[in-house]
Design a protein around this motif. Structure first.
Motif, PDB file in Angstrom:
ATOM      1  N   THR A   1       7.807  10.728   7.677  1.00 59.77           N
ATOM      2  CA  THR A   1       6.827  10.806   9.054  1.00 59.77           C
ATOM      3  C   THR A   1       5.897   9.427   8.673  1.00 59.77           C
ATOM      4  O   THR A   1       5.368   9.063   9.821  1.00 59.77           O
ATOM      5  CB  THR A   1       6.116  12.166   9.120  1.00 59.77           C
ATOM      6  OG1 THR A   1       5.906  12.425   7.628  1.00 59.77           O
ATOM      7  CG2 THR A   1       7.042  13.159   9.488  1.00 59.77           C
ATOM      8  N   SER A   2       5.366   9.250   7.598  1.00 55.89           N
ATOM      9  CA  SER A   2       4.319   8.007   7.533  1.00 55.89           C
ATOM     10  C   SER A   2       5.349   6.854   7.569  1.00 55.89           C
ATOM     11  O   SER A   2       4.741   5.754   8.383  1.00 55.89           O
ATOM     12  CB  SER A   2       3.615   7.905   6.005  1.00 55.89           C
ATOM     13  OG  SER A   2       3.517   9.249   5.645  1.00 55.89           O
ATOM     14  N   LEU A   3       6.444   6.590   7.201  1.00 57.11           N
ATOM     15  CA  LEU A   3       7.194   5.497   7.116  1.00 57.11           C
ATOM     16  C   LEU A   3       7.681   5.150   8.563  1.00 57.11           C
ATOM     17  O   LEU A   3       7.520   4.000   8.838  1.00 57.11           O
ATOM     18  CB  LEU A   3       8.519   5.532   6.248  1.00 57.11           C
ATOM     19  CG  LEU A   3       8.394   5.572   4.718  1.00 57.11           C
ATOM     20  CD1 LEU A   3       9.664   5.774   3.977  1.00 57.11           C
ATOM     21  CD2 LEU A   3       7.572   4.503   4.210  1.00 57.11           C
TER      22      LEU A   3
ATOM     23  N   ALA B   1      12.765   1.547   2.438  1.00 60.41           N
ATOM     24  CA  ALA B   1      11.428   1.153   1.978  1.00 60.41           C
ATOM     25  C   ALA B   1      11.703   1.229   0.483  1.00 60.41           C
ATOM     26  O   ALA B   1      10.985   0.303  -0.360  1.00 60.41           O
ATOM     27  CB  ALA B   1      10.520   2.441   2.294  1.00 60.41           C
ATOM     28  N   ALA B   2      12.389   2.083   0.043  1.00 56.48           N
ATOM     29  CA  ALA B   2      12.428   1.916  -1.828  1.00 56.48           C
ATOM     30  C   ALA B   2      13.225   0.842  -1.991  1.00 56.48           C
ATOM     31  O   ALA B   2      12.624   0.020  -3.221  1.00 56.48           O
ATOM     32  CB  ALA B   2      13.039   3.396  -1.965  1.00 56.48           C
ATOM     33  N   LEU B   3      14.066   0.622  -1.460  1.00 54.79           N
ATOM     34  CA  LEU B   3      15.032  -0.956  -1.776  1.00 54.79           C
ATOM     35  C   LEU B   3      14.160  -1.889  -1.819  1.00 54.79           C
ATOM     36  O   LEU B   3      14.158  -2.921  -2.656  1.00 54.79           O
ATOM     37  CB  LEU B   3      16.124  -0.859  -1.043  1.00 54.79           C
ATOM     38  CG  LEU B   3      17.508   0.155  -1.346  1.00 54.79           C
ATOM     39  CD1 LEU B   3      18.521   0.073  -0.258  1.00 54.79           C
ATOM     40  CD2 LEU B   3      18.025  -0.289  -2.600  1.00 54.79           C
ATOM     41  N   CYS B   4      13.450  -2.243  -0.577  1.00 57.85           N
ATOM     42  CA  CYS B   4      12.533  -3.176  -0.439  1.00 57.85           C
ATOM     43  C   CYS B   4      11.320  -3.385  -1.278  1.00 57.85           C
ATOM     44  O   CYS B   4      11.079  -4.579  -1.994  1.00 57.85           O
ATOM     45  CB  CYS B   4      11.864  -3.097   0.925  1.00 57.85           C
ATOM     46  SG  CYS B   4      11.042  -4.467   1.443  1.00 57.85           S
ATOM     47  N   LEU B   5      10.918  -2.286  -1.778  1.00 60.13           N
ATOM     48  CA  LEU B   5       9.669  -2.340  -2.431  1.00 60.13           C
ATOM     49  C   LEU B   5      10.217  -2.582  -4.058  1.00 60.13           C
ATOM     50  O   LEU B   5       9.687  -3.219  -4.720  1.00 60.13           O
ATOM     51  CB  LEU B   5       8.875  -1.023  -2.702  1.00 60.13           C
ATOM     52  CG  LEU B   5       8.201  -0.673  -1.292  1.00 60.13           C
ATOM     53  CD1 LEU B   5       7.426   0.672  -1.027  1.00 60.13           C
ATOM     54  CD2 LEU B   5       6.940  -2.025  -1.351  1.00 60.13           C
TER      55      LEU B   5
ATOM     56  N   GLY C   1       0.916  -1.223  -0.012  1.00 60.43           N
ATOM     57  CA  GLY C   1       0.224   0.066   0.052  1.00 60.43           C
ATOM     58  C   GLY C   1       0.714   1.233   0.024  1.00 60.43           C
ATOM     59  O   GLY C   1       0.404   2.231  -0.196  1.00 60.43           O
ATOM     60  N   VAL C   2       2.057   1.090   0.204  1.00 59.00           N
ATOM     61  CA  VAL C   2       2.877   2.379   0.392  1.00 59.00           C
ATOM     62  C   VAL C   2       3.183   2.554  -1.045  1.00 59.00           C
ATOM     63  O   VAL C   2       3.976   1.696  -1.922  1.00 59.00           O
ATOM     64  CB  VAL C   2       4.339   2.043   1.181  1.00 59.00           C
ATOM     65  CG1 VAL C   2       5.496   3.256   1.011  1.00 59.00           C
ATOM     66  CG2 VAL C   2       3.723   1.929   2.444  1.00 59.00           C
ATOM     67  N   ASN C   3       3.432   3.921  -1.566  1.00 65.06           N
ATOM     68  CA  ASN C   3       3.595   3.841  -3.060  1.00 65.06           C
ATOM     69  C   ASN C   3       5.345   4.286  -3.135  1.00 65.06           C
ATOM     70  O   ASN C   3       5.665   5.380  -2.497  1.00 65.06           O
ATOM     71  CB  ASN C   3       2.844   5.238  -3.685  1.00 65.06           C
ATOM     72  CG  ASN C   3       3.345   5.506  -4.933  1.00 65.06           C
ATOM     73  OD1 ASN C   3       4.174   4.992  -5.461  1.00 65.06           O
ATOM     74  ND2 ASN C   3       2.597   6.542  -5.739  1.00 65.06           N
ATOM     75  N   PRO C   4       5.879   3.516  -3.764  1.00 65.14           N
ATOM     76  CA  PRO C   4       7.516   3.761  -3.653  1.00 65.14           C
ATOM     77  C   PRO C   4       7.978   4.826  -4.317  1.00 65.14           C
ATOM     78  O   PRO C   4       8.886   5.694  -4.045  1.00 65.14           O
ATOM     79  CB  PRO C   4       7.978   2.506  -4.455  1.00 65.14           C
ATOM     80  CG  PRO C   4       6.948   1.948  -5.477  1.00 65.14           C
ATOM     81  CD  PRO C   4       5.635   2.310  -4.594  1.00 65.14           C
ATOM     82  N   SER C   5       6.996   5.444  -5.069  1.00 69.64           N
ATOM     83  CA  SER C   5       7.788   6.801  -5.761  1.00 69.64           C
ATOM     84  C   SER C   5       6.829   7.994  -4.883  1.00 69.64           C
ATOM     85  O   SER C   5       7.336   9.134  -5.538  1.00 69.64           O
ATOM     86  CB  SER C   5       7.081   6.984  -7.293  1.00 69.64           C
ATOM     87  OG  SER C   5       6.436   5.805  -7.960  1.00 69.64           O
ATOM     88  N   ASP C   6       6.448   7.782  -3.856  1.00 72.86           N
ATOM     89  CA  ASP C   6       5.924   8.773  -2.870  1.00 72.86           C
ATOM     90  C   ASP C   6       6.157   8.689  -1.630  1.00 72.86           C
ATOM     91  O   ASP C   6       5.175   8.348  -0.730  1.00 72.86           O
ATOM     92  CB  ASP C   6       4.255   9.154  -3.245  1.00 72.86           C
ATOM     93  CG  ASP C   6       4.043  10.545  -2.632  1.00 72.86           C
ATOM     94  OD1 ASP C   6       4.660  11.141  -2.220  1.00 72.86           O
ATOM     95  OD2 ASP C   6       2.699  10.711  -2.369  1.00 72.86           O
TER      96      ASP C   6
END
Ligand code: HEM
Length: 515
Positions: A354-356, A473-477, A345-350
């Motif tokens: 603070t949300s992460l 987060a970006a690497l994982c997604l 549900g997390v958008n990797p391009s946005d």
């Protein structure tokens, strides 16, 4: 005849001087182990109290292995041990806030520790021995690294994170990639862009070289030489004249310190004189304009030293935490699966820091990565010049009570605290789940020592967290699903020795290939 007599006299005086020096050293050593020494009450090996030779053996000859020995001393002698003629070490996390106090409680750094630093780095924040000088320099930097300021910087961190992922995914060389180098390119581009208004373009180039790692490693490799032979600390200043005789990596480092960095400061001054205004703060331009900072702190030599310290401190540290996280996530499919699930549900391009931060398992992975990456693994001694410190504690059913005389160097080590088995059971293992219980997490975070504590805690802590959250987060997604480890084992990330930063065994690399 006359000449011979003169040389005989010269020889005799030199020999005498040498004997006098030896006698003086013997006298000092005897005093160090005598009951007259202010630290005579503290337990520890007599050889360590006698002279620095003990530490020299482990750190200089065996290369960065004194922390292993200190850990053993605590098992034998208790939570406070005498590790040198004039230095103590403590392993009790309950005492962190006393040694690493904040606010007005003065804490100086120890000369022996700072001797590691040479050249312009010597005039940076990190190298400020006296509390007051440190406060002056730190005040000027704090505002650039506050949480609010890093939130403003987030779009740029986000862009570089995406660039990093794209570059790894598009690497068509099919060669195994040393991920630390890739992450170092990411952290260097960011810190240079923020500090000087221009990235080094490492993520835009073909391949991963050049990078800043070589220069950073050159600094780390000379750390013990200068610590134990402080007279040699003049050598880097003579580097331009010795260029022919030094290795390429050290020459590159010297070029960066003595030529490139001062040019960056001069350019920032020229831009200011020409009235060029940037869209967002550029640390060094703003520092030059800072009216509260005394002119003596704004010379080109001082600012280039500061610039160099920050870039070294802010690149390899974060790159290594990302490396440790990459290794453990890729080597334990259940961790990767859970992290991926929680990031659904997390958008990797946005990505938003603070949300992460609110995603418990991602936070757990970041904290566990920090714990096993250590930052500076070895001790970071502090001196309380105005107050005796009172220690009361327990270990293995014994009660210990000590008065640490004011002016004494006493330190703690991340490699020891981050493995406190009461707080982190099975501490050698990467277990993010240990951070999921909120109450335990608070207690563990108080003892996690990777960023140090008190008035001299890492100034880049917010920047580091923002980079770690966004990049993990970006690497994982985007990247981890296509990546696998290549000829890499846990030994390649496990702590082996110290060279300022905690190091795995020599020659280790975390290498990956794309599936
Ligand atoms: C995960 C990444 C990082 C870790 C583990 C880390 C760790 C540390 C530690 C342990 C210290 C204390 C050193 C001492 O007491 O002798 C420190 C200080 C420092 N760090 Fe970091 N650091 C990280 C990232 C950064 C970043 C991104 C920056 C960039 C601004 C930075 C800049 C500094 C500076 C300038 C100091 C000296 C602070 C002072 O003396 O007041 N660090 N860091």
């Amino acid at each position: 005849m006359n000449l011979n007599l003169a040389s005989l006299v010269a020889n005799i005086s030199l020999t005498r001087l040498f004997y006098l020096w030896v006698l003086y050293r013997i006298g000092c050593a005897l005093y160090n182990v005598s009951a007259f020494h202010p630290l005579s009450r503290f337990p520890g090996p007599k050889l360590a109290a006698l002279s620095l030779a003990y530490e020299f053996w482990f750190d200089m000859i065996l290369v960065g292995r004194y922390t292993h020995e200190i850990k053993k001393m605590h098992q034998i002698y208790g939570p406070v041990v005498r590790i040198g003629p004039n230095e103590l070490h403590c392993s009790d996390p309950a005492f962190i806030d006393e040694i690493y106090a904040s606010g007005n409680r003065r804490r100086d750094k120890q000369t022996h520790y700072l001797n590691t630093l040479v050249g312009p780095i010597n005039v940076g924040l990190f190298a400020s021995r006296e509390h007051e000088l440190h406060r002056t320099r730190r005040r000027a930097l704090n505002k650039f690294f506050s949480r609010g300021q890093i939130v403003n910087l987030e779009p740029e961190i986000h862009n570089l994170t995406q660039l990093l992922c794209n570059k790894i995914l598009q690497d068509s060389s099919k060669k195994p990639l040393d991920v630390t180098t890739a992450y170092s390119c990411f952290t260097s581009d960011l810190i240079f862009s923020y500090c000087f208004g221009e990235s080094l373009g490492f993520l835009d180039q073909d391949g991963w070289e050049p990078n800043f790692r070589v220069a950073a490693e050159a600094i780390m490799s000379t750390s013990y030489l200068f610590r134990f032979f402080p007279a040699l600390r003049v050598l880097p200043d003579a580097a331009p004249y010795l260029a022919k005789y030094i290795s390429d990596s050290v020459a590159l480092l010297m070029h960066e310190m003595y030529t490139v960095m001062p040019k960056r400061i001069l350019r920032a001054r020229e831009e200011l004189s020409a009235g060029i205004v940037r869209k967002r703060p550029v640390v060094w331009s703003d520092i030059i304009l800072d009216e509260k900072l005394h002119e003596s702190q704004k010379t080109t030599v001082r600012l280039s030293g500061e610039g160099f310290s920050i870039t070294v401190a802010g690149t390899e540290t974060t790159a290594w935490v990302l490396t440790v996280i990459t290794f453990y996530v890729l080597s334990q499919p259940e961790i990767q699966a859970r992290l991926t699930e929680e990031l659904k549900g997390v958008n990797p391009s946005d990505l938003k820091w603070t949300s992460l931060e609110k995603i418990p398992y991602l936070t757990a992975v970041v904290l566990e990565g920090l714990r096993l990456a250590y930052g500076i693994g070895a001790r970071t001694p502090r001196i309380a010049p105005d107050e005796d410190l009172i220690y009361r504690g327990e270990m293995n059913d014994h009660t210990y009570e000590y008065v640490i005389p004011k002016g004494t160097a006493i330190g703690m080590s991340a490699v020891i605290l981050n493995h406190n088995e009461d707080l982190f059971p099975n501490s050698e293992a990467f277990i993010p789940e240990r951070w999921l219980n909120q109450e335990r997490r608070r207690e563990m975070e108080r003892s996690l020592f990777s960023f140090n504590r008190g008035s001299r805690q890492c100034v880049g802590i917010n920047l580091a967290y923002c980079e770690l959250y966004l990049a993990t987060a970006a690497l994982c997604l985007r990247v981890f699903p296509h990546m696998q480890l290549y000829q890499t084992s846990e030994e390649d990330v496990r702590y082996d020795h110290d060279k300022i930063l905690a190091q795995p065994r020599k020659g280790s690399q975390v290498r990956v290939v794309m599936k």
